[in-house]
Design a protein around this motif. Structure first.
Motif, PDB file in Angstrom:
ATOM      1  N   PHE A  44       0.901  -1.265  -0.035  1.00 33.64           N
ATOM      2  CA  PHE A  44      -0.075   0.098  -0.049  1.00 33.64           C
ATOM      3  C   PHE A  44       0.827   1.238  -0.017  1.00 33.64           C
ATOM      4  CE2 PHE A  44      -1.537   3.511   2.573  1.00 33.64           C
ATOM      5  CZ  PHE A  44      -2.573   3.952   1.671  1.00 33.64           C
ATOM      6  N   LEU A  45       1.773   1.279   0.750  1.00 32.59           N
ATOM      7  CA  LEU A  45       2.666   2.536   0.946  1.00 32.59           C
ATOM      8  C   LEU A  45       3.494   2.810  -0.321  1.00 32.59           C
ATOM      9  CD1 LEU A  45       4.173   2.192   4.618  1.00 32.59           C
ATOM     10  CD2 LEU A  45       2.596   3.696   3.832  1.00 32.59           C
ATOM     11  N   ARG A  46       4.020   1.736  -0.901  1.00 32.53           N
ATOM     12  CA  ARG A  46       4.578   1.978  -2.358  1.00 32.53           C
ATOM     13  C   ARG A  46       3.635   2.354  -3.381  1.00 32.53           C
ATOM     14  NH1 ARG A  46       7.292  -3.726  -1.026  1.00 32.53           N
ATOM     15  NH2 ARG A  46       8.844  -3.057   0.281  1.00 32.53           N
ATOM     16  N   GLY A  47       2.454   1.682  -3.381  1.00 33.50           N
ATOM     17  CA  GLY A  47       1.626   2.044  -4.339  1.00 33.50           C
ATOM     18  C   GLY A  47       0.849   3.709  -4.042  1.00 33.50           C
ATOM     19  N   PHE A  48       0.456   3.733  -2.833  1.00 32.10           N
ATOM     20  CA  PHE A  48      -0.243   5.188  -2.582  1.00 32.10           C
ATOM     21  C   PHE A  48       0.848   6.313  -2.767  1.00 32.10           C
ATOM     22  CE2 PHE A  48      -2.775   8.158   0.184  1.00 32.10           C
ATOM     23  CZ  PHE A  48      -3.676   8.102  -0.796  1.00 32.10           C
ATOM     24  N   SER A  49       2.013   6.153  -2.270  1.00 29.52           N
ATOM     25  CA  SER A  49       3.078   6.997  -2.362  1.00 29.52           C
ATOM     26  C   SER A  49       3.511   7.530  -3.866  1.00 29.52           C
ATOM     27  CB  SER A  49       4.328   6.691  -1.538  1.00 29.52           C
ATOM     28  OG  SER A  49       5.052   5.517  -2.284  1.00 29.52           O
TER      29      SER A  49
END
Ligand code: HEM
Length: 143
Positions: free
Chosen positions: A130-135
């Motif tokens: 999630f962090l990799r995608g949303f960032s």
């Protein structure tokens, strides 16, 4: 805003939200401590100038957001309204390199997250994803 704006080739809806089981196990205080540690990391990073001097206050505003995101009460929504995260990041010029520093700081904090914050081990890969995608959605500058 007097600068060229980069639009990432994705939509925030493409990113799978983190599991609600995360807050259920961690509880509010652990999420708050995780964000405190994350902002300490940001405050010692190559992008520290972007962040306010009072990292404690900033970290706890972000913690409100993460508490809701991870399955807890919608504190950020209640206090500040619709998150509109990309819009709220627009005042800051965020390129791929800065995103990587941000992500590295978060990933550093998540080392041993099970012991430090009672983070459910099974949910860590999904949260990192999630962090990799949303960032990516926060990147607004090509330079
Ligand atoms: C891509 C790299 C990113 C950079 C460089 C970045 C940078 C910043 C900066 C400079 C601020 C303003 C200072 C502050 O209040 O801390 C901020 C606020 C915030 N960021 Fe990010 N951010 C990034 C990605 C993200 C992501 C992926 C999320 C959520 C998953 C996020 C959540 C927040 C929240 C909740 C706030 C507080 C917003 C408010 O003031 O209402 N950021 N960020």
């Amino acid at each position: 805003m007097n600068r060229p704006i980069y639009v990432p080739p994705m939509r925030p809806g493409d990113v799978r939200p983190p599991s609600k089981a995360i807050f259920a196990q961690m509880g509010e205080e652990n999420v708050r401590q995780m964000l405190r540690d994350f902002y300490q990391e940001l405050g010692a990073s190559a992008i520290k100038e972007m962040f306010p001097r009072n990292l404690e206050i900033a970290s706890q505003k972000s913690a409100d957001f993460f508490i809701g995101l991870l399955g807890g009460p919608a504190l950020y929504h209640q206090k500040h309204g619709n998150p509109m995260m990309r819009a709220r990041h627009m005042p800051f010029s965020i390129n791929a390199q800065k995103r990587q520093v941000w992500l590295d700081c978060f990933e550093a904090v998540l080392v041993d997250a099970e012991e430090k914050y009672d983070f459910p081990a099974d949910e860590l890969p999904g949260f990192l994803e999630f962090l990799r995608g949303f960032s990516m959605w926060m990147v607004n500058s090509a330079e």
